[in-house]
Design an enzyme around this catalytic site. Structure first.
Site, PDB file in Angstrom:
ATOM      1  N   GLU A   1      13.240  -6.160  -2.428  1.00  0.00           N
ATOM      2  CA  GLU A   1      13.565  -7.440  -1.811  1.00  0.00           C
ATOM      3  C   GLU A   1      12.753  -7.706  -0.539  1.00  0.00           C
ATOM      4  O   GLU A   1      12.894  -8.786   0.048  1.00  0.00           O
ATOM      5  CB  GLU A   1      15.061  -7.503  -1.495  1.00  0.00           C
ATOM      6  CG  GLU A   1      15.952  -7.416  -2.729  1.00  0.00           C
ATOM      7  CD  GLU A   1      17.422  -7.493  -2.382  1.00  0.00           C
ATOM      8  OE1 GLU A   1      17.733  -7.519  -1.167  1.00  0.00           O
ATOM      9  OE2 GLU A   1      18.248  -7.538  -3.310  1.00  0.00           O
TER      10      GLU A   1
ATOM     11  N   ASP B   1      -6.966   4.867  16.928  1.00  0.00           N
ATOM     12  CA  ASP B   1      -5.681   4.407  17.463  1.00  0.00           C
ATOM     13  C   ASP B   1      -4.991   3.385  16.570  1.00  0.00           C
ATOM     14  O   ASP B   1      -4.079   2.684  17.008  1.00  0.00           O
ATOM     15  CB  ASP B   1      -5.889   3.807  18.854  1.00  0.00           C
ATOM     16  CG  ASP B   1      -6.853   2.616  18.847  1.00  0.00           C
ATOM     17  OD1 ASP B   1      -7.487   2.362  17.787  1.00  0.00           O
ATOM     18  OD2 ASP B   1      -6.979   1.951  19.883  1.00  0.00           O
TER      19      ASP B   1
ATOM     20  N   GLY C   1       0.816  -1.212   0.000  1.00  0.00           N
ATOM     21  CA  GLY C   1       0.000   0.000   0.000  1.00  0.00           C
ATOM     22  C   GLY C   1       0.838   1.246   0.000  1.00  0.00           C
ATOM     23  O   GLY C   1       2.067   1.203  -0.141  1.00  0.00           O
TER      24      GLY C   1
END
Length: 237
Positions: free
Chosen positions: A120, A85, A47
């Site tokens: 990697e 949170d 993401g």
């Protein structure tokens, strides 16, 4: 980065495939090892940040390609996770999920490695054997698997893991892997043949057992219910 009243917006993608291992067929997904705080060295879903010029689905496709080299033709929005949170700073994550055949994963991953740009810090994990994850990504993956298992009962979503032509035994194996339980072969055959989502071909697969007829997905059956959303909002084709 998109910022509003101190709130950052990110996108993440849970992309699932079926892999054949020594333990049998398992659901797998790629994770990225974080290189910085918070949660440095923890694994996370692929993401990144949503920019001011992108639609969320476009950002999901971009960040997935940048981190894994994978390019599914279909992304579906899973949920928006925004617990106060969930991150040290205020971040709302729009999460997508996708399915990809294992041969497509292998081909796209190999092509990405040939470019020399593949990071990697990406590794594939079995969905039932995940490492400690960053943020609330364990909850996100649990929700993605729950959604997949619910969809398999009323859509052709399991066929998204299979090649263009497949046997009923291969389809049943995919559904059993998703559900985590065995199904009665005779009942399964009756259900799928009456579902209208399959087209029987004139071809058979031969081997050590009796020839098995090959099927393909009906073009009139969607992979999943898009609802009122337009195809541009759900598909990357």
């Amino acid at each position: 980065m998109t910022r509003s009243s101190g709130i950052d917006v990110a996108v993440s993608t849970a992309i699932l495939t079926l892999r054949r291992t020594e333990r049998g067929v398992v659901l797998s997904l790629p994770l990225v090892r974080r290189t910085r705080e918070p949660f440095a060295d923890r694994w996370a879903l692929p993401g990144g940040w949503l920019t001011a010029t992108e639609a969320p689905v476009g950002a999901a496709a971009r960040t997935l390609a940048e981190t894994t080299g994978l390019a599914p033709s279909y992304l579906e929005q899973l949920y928006a996770f925004g617990a106060v949170d969930r991150s040290p700073s205020r971040v709302v994550s729009i999460v997508y999920w996708a399915l990809l055949r294992s041969d497509q994963v292998d081909a796209q991953s190999a092509e990405y490695r040939r470019t020399g740009l593949a990071p990697e810090n990406v590794r594939w994990f079995d969905a039932d054997d995940l490492p400690p994850l960053a943020f609330d990504h364990a909850q996100i993956i649990e929700y993605a698997l729950w959604r997949l298992r619910n969809k398999v009962g009323y859509s052709r979503v399991a066929q998204g893991f299979l090649p263009e032509e497949f046997t009923l035994a291969e389809l049943r194996e995919a559904v059993e892997t998703i559900l985590g339980r065995r199904l009665d072969p005779a009942n399964f055959r009756r259900q799928v043949e009456s579902s209208g989502t399959l087209i029987a071909t004139d071809d058979f697969r031969t081997g050590n057992h009796r020839p098995a007829r090959l099927y393909r997905s009906s073009p009139d059956a969607e992979l999943a219910d898009r609802g009122p959303l337009s195809s541009e909002e759900m598909s990357l084709r």
